[in-house]
Write a protein that holds these residues in place. Sequence first.
Motif, short mmCIF file in Angstrom:
data_model
loop_
_atom_site.label_atom_id
_atom_site.label_comp_id
_atom_site.label_asym_id
_atom_site.label_seq_id
_atom_site.Cartn_x
_atom_site.Cartn_y
_atom_site.Cartn_z
N GLU A 254 16.11 42.81 76.64
CA GLU A 254 15.79 42.60 75.22
C GLU A 254 16.76 43.35 74.32
O GLU A 254 17.16 42.85 73.26
CB GLU A 254 14.35 43.01 74.95
CG GLU A 254 13.32 42.06 75.59
CD GLU A 254 11.90 42.59 75.54
OE1 GLU A 254 10.99 41.79 75.81
OE2 GLU A 254 11.72 43.79 75.26
N LYS A 255 17.15 44.56 74.71
CA LYS A 255 18.11 45.35 73.94
C LYS A 255 19.49 44.69 73.90
O LYS A 255 20.25 44.86 72.94
CB LYS A 255 18.23 46.76 74.53
CG LYS A 255 17.05 47.66 74.22
CD LYS A 255 17.02 48.89 75.10
CE LYS A 255 18.21 49.80 74.93
NZ LYS A 255 18.08 51.04 75.74
N SER A 256 19.81 43.93 74.95
CA SER A 256 21.13 43.30 75.05
C SER A 256 21.29 42.11 74.13
O SER A 256 22.42 41.68 73.85
CB SER A 256 21.39 42.86 76.49
OG SER A 256 20.64 41.68 76.81
N GLY A 257 20.16 41.54 73.69
CA GLY A 257 20.21 40.35 72.87
C GLY A 257 20.34 39.07 73.66
O GLY A 257 20.43 37.98 73.09
N LYS A 258 20.34 39.17 74.98
CA LYS A 258 20.41 38.00 75.84
C LYS A 258 19.00 37.56 76.24
O LYS A 258 18.05 38.35 76.21
CB LYS A 258 21.23 38.30 77.09
CG LYS A 258 22.69 38.65 76.81
CD LYS A 258 23.44 37.48 76.21
CE LYS A 258 24.90 37.82 75.95
NZ LYS A 258 25.66 36.68 75.40
N SER A 259 18.87 36.30 76.63
CA SER A 259 17.58 35.77 77.06
C SER A 259 17.52 35.70 78.58
O SER A 259 18.55 35.79 79.26
CB SER A 259 17.35 34.38 76.47
OG SER A 259 18.23 33.44 77.07
N ILE A 260 16.32 35.49 79.09
CA ILE A 260 16.14 35.41 80.54
C ILE A 260 16.92 34.24 81.13
O ILE A 260 17.41 34.32 82.26
CB ILE A 260 14.63 35.31 80.90
CG1 ILE A 260 14.41 35.45 82.41
CG2 ILE A 260 14.02 34.02 80.37
CD1 ILE A 260 14.76 36.79 82.98
N SER A 261 17.11 33.19 80.36
CA SER A 261 17.85 32.02 80.85
C SER A 261 19.35 32.31 80.96
O SER A 261 20.08 31.58 81.64
CB SER A 261 17.63 30.82 79.92
OG SER A 261 18.07 31.11 78.60
N ASP A 262 19.82 33.37 80.29
CA ASP A 262 21.24 33.74 80.36
C ASP A 262 21.58 34.46 81.65
O ASP A 262 22.75 34.52 82.05
CB ASP A 262 21.62 34.65 79.18
CG ASP A 262 21.55 33.94 77.84
OD1 ASP A 262 21.92 32.75 77.78
OD2 ASP A 262 21.12 34.58 76.86
N VAL A 263 20.58 35.04 82.31
CA VAL A 263 20.82 35.89 83.48
C VAL A 263 21.21 35.03 84.69
O VAL A 263 20.44 34.17 85.12
CB VAL A 263 19.58 36.74 83.81
CG1 VAL A 263 19.82 37.57 85.08
CG2 VAL A 263 19.22 37.64 82.64
N LYS A 264 22.40 35.29 85.21
CA LYS A 264 22.89 34.52 86.36
C LYS A 264 22.67 35.23 87.69
O LYS A 264 22.45 34.60 88.71
CB LYS A 264 24.39 34.23 86.19
CG LYS A 264 24.74 33.47 84.92
CD LYS A 264 23.99 32.14 84.83
CE LYS A 264 24.36 31.39 83.55
NZ LYS A 264 23.54 30.17 83.38
N LYS A 265 22.76 36.57 87.67
CA LYS A 265 22.56 37.34 88.89
C LYS A 265 21.86 38.65 88.56
O LYS A 265 22.03 39.21 87.48
CB LYS A 265 23.90 37.68 89.57
CG LYS A 265 24.71 36.48 90.03
CD LYS A 265 24.05 35.77 91.21
CE LYS A 265 24.86 34.53 91.56
NZ LYS A 265 24.15 33.70 92.57
N ILE A 266 21.07 39.12 89.53
CA ILE A 266 20.48 40.45 89.45
C ILE A 266 20.89 41.21 90.70
O ILE A 266 20.53 40.83 91.83
CB ILE A 266 18.94 40.39 89.35
CG1 ILE A 266 18.52 39.67 88.07
CG2 ILE A 266 18.35 41.80 89.38
CD1 ILE A 266 17.03 39.45 87.93
N LEU A 267 21.67 42.27 90.51
CA LEU A 267 22.11 43.10 91.62
C LEU A 267 21.23 44.35 91.61
O LEU A 267 21.43 45.27 90.82
CB LEU A 267 23.59 43.48 91.48
CG LEU A 267 24.61 42.47 91.99
CD1 LEU A 267 24.45 41.12 91.31
CD2 LEU A 267 26.03 42.99 91.79
N ILE A 268 20.25 44.34 92.48
CA ILE A 268 19.29 45.43 92.53
C ILE A 268 19.57 46.31 93.75
O ILE A 268 20.08 45.83 94.77
CB ILE A 268 17.85 44.87 92.56
CG1 ILE A 268 16.82 45.99 92.31
CG2 ILE A 268 17.56 44.13 93.85
CD1 ILE A 268 15.42 45.46 92.02
N HIS A 269 19.27 47.58 93.63
CA HIS A 269 19.45 48.53 94.75
C HIS A 269 18.82 47.97 96.01
O HIS A 269 17.65 47.56 96.02
CB HIS A 269 18.81 49.87 94.38
CG HIS A 269 18.66 50.80 95.54
ND1 HIS A 269 19.68 51.08 96.41
CD2 HIS A 269 17.59 51.53 95.96
CE1 HIS A 269 19.24 51.93 97.33
NE2 HIS A 269 17.99 52.22 97.08
#
Length: 352
Positions: A254-269
């Motif tokens: 939310e702070k980034s100004g991007k939406s959930i549909s913009d997210v292409k990858k999640i690199l999690i520990h």
Amino acid sequence: MSIKITGVGSYIPNKVEKNSDFQKHEFLYEDGSAFGQSNTVIIEKFKAITGIHERRYIQKELNNSDIAYLAAINAIEDAKIDPEELDYLIVAHNYGDVIHDDMQSDTVPSLATRVKNKLRIKNPKCVAYDVLFGCPGWIEAVIQANAFIKSGIAKKCLVIGSETLSRVVDKHDRDSMIYSDGAGATVIEASDEEGGILAHESATYSFEEANFIFFGKSNNRDSNDNRRYIKMHGRKIYEFALSHVPAAMKTCLEKSGKSISDVKKILIHQANEKMDEAIINRFYKQFKTPVPEGVMPMSINKLGNSSVATVPTLLDLILKGKMKDQEIKKGDVVILASVGAGMNINAIVYQF
């Protein structure tokens, strides 16, 4: 001005430790009592929960600072920079250099100082220091580099996450099968291009959670082993991660100004496959959105949990085209997230 990752590199040890290699271990409960199950059953249950089939260990002659240096060399070459131009060299780790079959952690001088020495950097204004922040250490160090560059006191930073957990595991503890060794490095620079680090979020929960991961005695109470080993309260960590990590990722997005549909990858520990899947499911549930196929690349099945190294190593593998059916393209929005000892959590929203 944006702040971008301009070079990536990693060191993945050659020594493969398979699940079958644990067949001869004597696994015991914390109080020293036997499990009452065969190692075959214990290992199969472990694999079903964690997703780990094998992990990597460094060779006896190597130390943590050595593999941090090797990852750094790769990142510097990838960024095509002169290491003398670096303003900061930050190494995230947990246990320093632990010589094979020794019982002490060596952190003086710092691992960052040792890496700077191995890189033969002469510039005294390249400040080298370590970050101790549990498994989220590399992400936190990237956040620090971002702050240095934003403030104008730095232009180029080298950020490394490196760990040799094989040197601090108790062979009588079934959790020892989780841990591995590895190193990942990134060059962070100011850039005129769009994107880069868009937002970040960090937190430390220590009022009741400080000792979920700790150093403790061997589960074999009959031995004369006075060494301390990495220990954890797995169920408490699982519940903590599900309660806090998805919310931190949401706030960061939310702070980034991007939406959930913009997210292409999640690199999690890469801590535990089931736990990571549960975190991602809960994250997308907050947006009432199904989890996109392939959004969460996983390396834990073959590389295990190398703590601070898991996220930068994963990033390097993807950007270098070494992960099947995974790629990150220019313009892609990616979330980096981690949870670990402290208990610490953090996240970064980044646009390539």
